[in-house]
Design a protein around this motif. Structure first.
Motif, short mmCIF file in Angstrom:
data_model
loop_
_atom_site.label_atom_id
_atom_site.label_comp_id
_atom_site.label_asym_id
_atom_site.label_seq_id
_atom_site.Cartn_x
_atom_site.Cartn_y
_atom_site.Cartn_z
N TRP B 95 0.82 -1.20 0.00
CA TRP B 95 0.00 0.00 0.00
C TRP B 95 0.86 1.26 0.00
CZ3 TRP B 95 0.19 3.45 4.15
CH2 TRP B 95 -0.67 4.53 4.05
N THR B 152 -3.92 -2.82 -3.29
CA THR B 152 -4.91 -2.18 -2.43
C THR B 152 -5.66 -3.12 -1.48
OG1 THR B 152 -6.22 -2.12 -4.44
CG2 THR B 152 -5.38 -0.04 -3.62
N ARG B 205 -12.82 2.57 -2.09
CA ARG B 205 -12.12 1.88 -3.15
C ARG B 205 -12.78 2.09 -4.51
NH1 ARG B 205 -8.20 2.03 -4.14
NH2 ARG B 205 -8.45 0.41 -5.68
#
Lengths: 285, 274
Positions: B95, B152, B205
């Motif tokens: 990330w 992610t 997201r």
């Protein structure tokens, strides 16, 4: 007895299974870095061979030297430090004021303000790219540090304000009241009491801002158009060989490792704070 | 406070205004008002429509996979095992790394001659040896989704983990005494309590995936997203012809599409501000 025994074996199987899962998970998330590191210390003769290679036979650090001697990579690192560093410091200063104001003062339209703040963080950046480019060009800020720092502050300030507001809110108001009785002005209260008390929050927010500014790509790509002005992400994306068809993968992986290591170290040191900040910024919203 | 709104909203208003004109960035191209012509042209632009579909497909698949993988990761991390803190920190690494760096790392792994992923796929016989993964439309879409999911899912996992940790363990104990199976516990206790967290994580997201730029821009040129196409018009074409107004119109449309998603989400979540 048999019941207890079967329960125990069941538990043992469960633990083993758990560890297997953990290992698979780790391999999945970590392998690309491992591969980048080994690639970066593999000499080209081995790197460009059609076999699966997990570790070089003759490790070399040549790629690390070439990254700095063959291209302006150290300048790119300095650019990123200046841009991300300034953005972080200024965002924290402005964000403290704004966050404090939202957390403490009774303002009309607070809900509207918070909604707008949230809206900015959901904003597609490409939608303001063109207009921002024109504005910066008219102000002659293309290829300058302020030309990147100003948009970054605008992009990051909403989140900074949001997270800091959450931290400030949790400080008991009685402390401020006693400060006021002792003759502290609002500004002095913020500076002398609130800021020190929320230092962990500031560190977290600062880290998140720094990572965001360090990693940003679209604006950096558009507003910094000279190779020696590139920030690290752009320099890495624009990596090219001497000829069009040849890409120096070993060097590229060395560059990737160089810029990844500091982030990895930061994340490992501050992981608890980062997790807290991320969840404060997202879940509580 | 005012400053944020000036720097963020003024360009947006300017973009909106510019979208009604025909002009370029090179001096000498006159700016003239053409009303909604740019917008009408947009709907006949197959390249834009393709980029829109690409973005939607990418968003749907990657957010779904990310959610499944993120939830799996969160459930594993929620169990007790040695070195849990270290493992949790380790999964944060993908990330934290700049997207451009991870894109290049994977691009090397996908390299059709020497990349490790390509080599393995050839050896397994899933891909004809020498197939360039990133220059064919569908394989590159799959490859890019894999990178995005890898990058992610940790973020998703951490959000979900935070939610999981708020569930009191007494609930599970009670369920175990009542003889509920693990799966039953998961569907009857975990999922319902976790749903607000899941909703927030999905919103973040989805909105992020809809504006995806970096991965597509760096990894290949055969699949375009809206943002990549938009930047191409604004930055490459506007200097050669009267394309800037058209680019602005695309910007406005992207903004509207993402706003619609954002509003739907906010409504369904019923967000309240303290």
């Amino acid at each position: 007895m048999t019941f207890i025994k079967s329960y125990k074996t069941k538990k043992k199987i469960g633990t083993t299974l758990l560890y297997i899962l953990v290992v698979i998970m780790l391999i999945f998330y970590i392998f690309p870095f491992y591969y980048a590191i080994t690639s970066s210390i593999t000499p080209n003769s081995e790197l460009f061979s059609k076999t699966i290679k997990l570790f070089p036979k003759h490790p070399t650090f040549k790629n690390y030297i070439l990254v700095f001697t063959e291209r302006p990579f150290y300048k790119n690192i300095i650019n990123s430090i200046i841009v991300a560093g300034t953005t972080t410091i200024l965002s924290l200063i402005f964000g403290s004021f704004a966050g404090y104001a939202v957390a403490r003062l009774k303002m009309p339209g607070k809900v509207a303000i918070m909604s707008l703040i949230l809206a900015v963080s959901m904003f597609p950046q490409v939608s303001i790219l063109g207009a921002l480019f024109q504005i910066l060009r008219n102000m002659r800020l293309i290829n300058t540090y302020p030309g990147l720092i100003i948009p970054y502050i605008a992009l990051n300030l909403p989140l900074t304000t949001w997270i800091l507001h959450n931290f400030f809110k949790d400080i008991p108001i009685s402390i401020e009241e006693s400060a006021a009785i002792d003759g502290c002005s609002k500004f002095m209260t913020l500076w002398r009491i609130i800021i020190p008390l929320s230092a962990p929050g500031l560190v977290t927010t600062g880290l998140l801002t720094f990572i965001a500014a360090w990693n940003e790509f679209l604006f950096a790509l558009t507003f910094m158009q000279l190779p020696e002005k590139y920030t690290v992400p752009v320099a890495i994306a624009m990596f090219s060989g001497k000829t069009f068809y040849e890409l120096p993968w070993g060097q590229l992986m060395a560059a990737a490792v160089i810029v990844t290591l500091p982030l990895v170290i930061l994340v490992l040191i501050f992981q608890k704070k980062i997790v807290a900040g991320l969840t404060a910024g997202a879940v509580k919203g | 406070m005012l400053a944020i709104f000036i720097t963020a909203f003024f360009p947006l208003i300017k973009t909106f205004w510019d979208s009604f004109f025909s002009f370029g960035l090179r001096p000498g191209i006159p700016k003239r008002f053409i009303g909604f012509d740019n917008y009408i042209r947009l709907f006949h632009d197959t390249r834009f429509m393709t980029s829109l579909w690409n973005t939607l497909i990418f968003t749907l698949i990657s957010v779904t996979l990310e959610f499944i993988l993120g939830l799996a990761t969160a459930l594993i991390l929620n169990a007790k095992f040695a070195l849990r803190g270290v493992v949790r920190a380790a999964i944060l690494i993908p990330w934290a790394v700049p997207t451009s760096v991870s894109s290049q790392m994977w691009k090397w792994m996908y390299n059709d001659q020497y990349g490790i992923v390509a080599q393995i796929l050839y050896k397994l016989g899933w891909l004809a040896p020498g197939t360039p993964i990133l220059s064919e439309k569908w394989s590159s879409m799959v490859a890019i989704i894999a990178v995005d999911v890898w990058k992610t899912a940790p973020f998703m996992a951490l959000l979900l983990l935070a939610g999981l940790q708020t569930i009191p363990s007494e609930l599970y104990e009670a369920a175990r005494i009542d003889g509920a199976s693990g799966w039953k516990q998961f569907t009857k206790i975990t999922l319902p309590i976790l749903s607000p967290t899941i909703a927030v994580a999905l919103i973040f997201r989805t909105l992020d995936a809809l504006r995806v730029f970096d991965i597509f821009y760096i990894m290949n040129k055969s699949v375009e997203t809206m943002a990549v196409y938009n930047r191409h018009i604004l930055m490459d074409r506007a200097f050669t012809g009267a394309w800037f107004g058209y680019g602005s119109a695309i910007s406005v449309v992207i903004f509207l599409i993402i706003s619609i998603f954002a509003i739907i989400y906010m409504r369904s979540l019923n967000l309240k501000f303290e």
